[in-house]
Write an enzyme that holds these catalytic residues in place. Structure first.
Site, PDB file in Angstrom:
ATOM      1  N   ASP A  45     -35.382 -13.707  17.264  1.00 46.25           N
ATOM      2  CA  ASP A  45     -36.416 -14.737  17.218  1.00 46.25           C
ATOM      3  C   ASP A  45     -37.639 -14.314  18.031  1.00 46.25           C
ATOM      4  OD1 ASP A  45     -35.324 -15.070  19.749  1.00 46.25           O
ATOM      5  OD2 ASP A  45     -34.805 -17.178  19.489  1.00 46.25           O
ATOM      6  N   SER A  46     -37.553 -13.110  18.633  1.00 46.15           N
ATOM      7  CA  SER A  46     -38.732 -12.480  19.240  1.00 46.15           C
ATOM      8  C   SER A  46     -39.839 -12.284  18.206  1.00 46.15           C
ATOM      9  CB  SER A  46     -38.354 -11.124  19.839  1.00 46.15           C
ATOM     10  OG  SER A  46     -37.597 -10.353  18.921  1.00 46.15           O
ATOM     11  N   ASP A  84     -30.501 -13.906  15.136  1.00 48.59           N
ATOM     12  CA  ASP A  84     -30.645 -14.969  16.127  1.00 48.59           C
ATOM     13  C   ASP A  84     -30.589 -16.346  15.478  1.00 48.59           C
ATOM     14  OD1 ASP A  84     -30.813 -14.012  18.736  1.00 48.59           O
ATOM     15  OD2 ASP A  84     -32.942 -13.518  18.564  1.00 48.59           O
ATOM     16  N   LYS A 112     -26.318 -14.766  16.780  1.00 56.27           N
ATOM     17  CA  LYS A 112     -26.469 -14.766  18.246  1.00 56.27           C
ATOM     18  C   LYS A 112     -26.960 -16.122  18.713  1.00 56.27           C
ATOM     19  CE  LYS A 112     -29.703 -12.346  20.576  1.00 56.27           C
ATOM     20  NZ  LYS A 112     -30.353 -13.358  21.462  1.00 56.27           N
ATOM     21  N   GLU A 114     -27.865 -18.515  22.370  1.00 54.39           N
ATOM     22  CA  GLU A 114     -28.178 -18.506  23.793  1.00 54.39           C
ATOM     23  C   GLU A 114     -27.529 -19.692  24.495  1.00 54.39           C
ATOM     24  OE1 GLU A 114     -32.712 -16.703  23.194  1.00 54.39           O
ATOM     25  OE2 GLU A 114     -32.390 -18.461  24.444  1.00 54.39           O
ATOM     26  N   GLU A 181     -29.533 -10.651  29.823  1.00 60.79           N
ATOM     27  CA  GLU A 181     -30.970 -10.376  29.935  1.00 60.79           C
ATOM     28  C   GLU A 181     -31.496 -10.725  31.323  1.00 60.79           C
ATOM     29  OE1 GLU A 181     -35.265 -11.314  27.750  1.00 60.79           O
ATOM     30  OE2 GLU A 181     -33.389 -11.966  26.808  1.00 60.79           O
TER      31      GLU A 181
END
Length: 263
Positions: A45-46, A84, A112, A114, A181
């Site tokens: 999602d960067s 993501d 993925k 978070e 991270e």
């Protein structure tokens, strides 16, 4: 290289072999990244920052993620493709299952997410239904507003203990991979040694099982970069050369170095 699977990565960890993850958002770069030997590709999602020009990942939608996952997977890379789950796309079991299914049907081999122990039930639910999960701890960019910016996590004993506990519980819930991270290198090394699943680091020192960088960062294209970023385009004449140099540096242990590390 042959098609990379979760079993491939498990064997690499067991043998002490480093593996590589690079972000990609389209077919052309996915093919190149696979060809230079990166075992995993993250459709991150960067893309909200490096493609769309936002100052965070928060505006990225499921529609964006599914589209770019399809683009990457059309290249049929040998790399394992992780997609993501974007901001607020996994707040309830029903929503989580629907959105994870959409990314898998777009071609991803893993999703993925978070977050810490609050994700355990969701991870178990997905894994039980055949959807592999990569978890993400430490600096989780979707929580940037809660953190008050992009800040290193786990520097106090309490924070470090919490991150380790989260990592163990997430593994027990069934996650296949973990991204750490922006945490101190010592903590990342400790977590990696205590987990059976492979750990991918970004700004987490050299003690993890793998390293990931955003492609635009390692190619020297980003205006602002973090301490852990190195420009691998320097001294290279082609993008393929730069991406290959990153793969080689991770596998040989030349990257990351002390200057890329938080204490």
């Amino acid at each position: 290289m042959g098609k990379v699977t979760i079993s491939t990565l498990d064997k690499m960890k067991a043998n002490g072999e480093k593996f590589v993850c690079i972000t990609a958002y389209d077919a052309t770069f996915a093919r190149i990244i696979s060809d230079v030997g990166a075992e995993t590709i993250l459709v991150g999602d960067s893309l909200g920052m490096v493609l769309q020009g936002h100052d965070s990942t928060i505006p990225v939608t499921m529609e964006h993620m599914a589209y770019h996952t399809e683009c990457v997977c059309r290249a049929a890379p040998d790399s394992l493709v992780i997609a993501d789950m974007p901001f607020m796309s996994y707040t309830s079991p029903k929503q989580t299952m629907k959105n994870a299914t959409e990314l898998m049907q777009a071609g991803a081999q893993m999703v993925k997410m978070e977050g810490g122990t609050w994700l355990s039930d969701s991870i178990s639910m997905l894994v039980e239904r055949g959807i592999p999960v990569c978890a993400h701890l430490g600096l989780t960019p979707q929580s940037v507003n809660q953190f008050g910016g992009f800040k290193v996590q786990g520097r106090t004993p309490k924070e470090a203990k919490s991150i380790l506990a989260d990592a163990v519980e997430i593994q027990d819930a069934g996650a296949s991979l973990l991204v750490l991270e922006c945490i101190p290198a010592e903590l990342a090394t400790d977590i990696s040694s205590k987990l059976d699943i492979p750990v991918i680091g970004i700004g987490a020192g050299a003690g993890t099982d793998a390293q990931v960088l955003v492609m635009h960062d390692l190619l020297g294209l980003s205006e602002h970069t973090a301490r852990f970023v190195e420009n691998f385009m320097a001294g290279q004449t082609t993008i393929q050369g730069a991406l290959g140099a990153f793969v080689k540096a991770v596998k040989s242990g030349e990257y990351p170095r002390d200057e890329h590390t938080y204490n």
